[in-house]
Design a protein around this motif. Structure first.
Motif, PDB file in Angstrom:
ATOM      1  N   ASN A 100      72.858  61.075  91.578  1.00 39.39           N
ATOM      2  CA  ASN A 100      72.764  59.807  92.309  1.00 39.39           C
ATOM      3  C   ASN A 100      71.682  59.845  93.381  1.00 39.39           C
ATOM      4  O   ASN A 100      70.992  58.850  93.600  1.00 39.39           O
ATOM      5  N   TYR A 158      72.223  50.834  93.714  1.00 37.01           N
ATOM      6  CA  TYR A 158      73.482  51.075  94.427  1.00 37.01           C
ATOM      7  C   TYR A 158      73.825  49.932  95.377  1.00 37.01           C
ATOM      8  O   TYR A 158      74.965  49.798  95.810  1.00 37.01           O
ATOM      9  N   ASN A 164      72.533  50.867  86.428  1.00 31.57           N
ATOM     10  CA  ASN A 164      71.535  51.332  87.409  1.00 31.57           C
ATOM     11  C   ASN A 164      70.231  50.539  87.366  1.00 31.57           C
ATOM     12  O   ASN A 164      69.151  51.106  87.276  1.00 31.57           O
TER      13      ASN A 164
END
Length: 183
Positions: free
Chosen positions: A41, A148, A163
C-alpha cells in the motif's frame, strides 16, 4: 467392597480437581502478511502521488493546493467574499463528474445528476466528503484524489476498478446549515 468403592471415588475426585491450564496455539502466525500489505500500500500510494505530482508539474495553467487530507485541488471558480463552508450535518447540493487521471470520463455530471448530501451523515467517498468541506457556495473546484482517498481497493462495483486515482470537478450549488433545517 464399600471401602474400596469410596477410596476409588475419593481418588477420582482428587485427581479431577486440577487447575485449568492455558491452551497453547497450534500455529504461531507472524505479521508477515500484514507487513507485506502495508508495504504494498505504501508503494502504491507513492506511485500514485508521484503520478499526480507529474500532472501538477505539467499543468502550468492552474495553481494547485495540497489539502491536509492528502489530495490536491485547484479553483475553477472561487468566491473570495463568502465565508460559509459546510460543517457536520449541513446539507449541500452539488454537481460533479468523475475522470481518471488521463482525463477519460468515468461518470459525467449528467449521469450523476445533482446530489443532495448531509455532511458526514451519508455515504460518499472519503476525498469528496473532505473536499466539500473546503468549498463555499457557488465555487467550482477540480480535485485530484489518490485511490486511497477515492474508492480504494474495492472500486465502486460499476465503472471504477481497483486502486484507481480520480479527478473530479465539483460545483457546490447550495449550503443549508443544520440549524436552519431543524426549524
Amino acid at each position: 467392597m464399600r471401602i474400596l468403592f469410596h477410596t476409588l471415588c475419593f481418588l477420582f475426585l482428587f485427581s479431577s480437581c486440577k487447575t485449568p491450564e492455558a491452551r497453547r496455539p497450534v500455529n504461531i502466525k507472524s505479521g508477515s502478511f500484514i507487513d507485506e500489505s502495508i508495504n504494498r500500500n505504501k508503494q502504491l500510494a507513492s506511485k500514485e502521488e508521484a503520478r499526480i505530482q507529474k500532472i501538477i508539474a505539467q499543468d502550468t495553467l492552474h495553481d494547485y493546493i495540497t489539502s491536509q487530507g492528502g489530495f490536491w485541488y485547484f479553483y475553477t471558480k472561487k468566491d473570495t467574499t463568502a465565508v460559509l463552508t459546510p460543517k457536520f450535518g449541513d446539507i449541500v447540493n452539488f454537481n460533479y463528474n468523475v475522470q481518471d487521471l488521463n482525463g477519460n470520463i468515468i461518470y459525467t455530471q449528467k449521469e450523476l445528476d445533482t446530489i443532495t448530501y448531509h455532511i458526514d451523515k451519508q455515504e460518499l467517498f472519503l476525498g469528496l466528503r473532505e473536499g466539500l468541506k473546503l468549498m463555499k457556495e457557488g465555487e467550482t473546484i477540480t480535485f485530484l484524489f489518490p485511490s486511497y482517498q477515492a474508492y480504494g481497493y474495492y472500486g465502486d462495483d460499476h465503472k471504477i476498478g481497483t486502486n484507481i486515482p480520480l479527478k473530479t470537478k465539483v460545483t457546490l450549488n447550495k449550503i443549508t446549515q443544520e440549524s436552519t433545517t431543524k426549524n
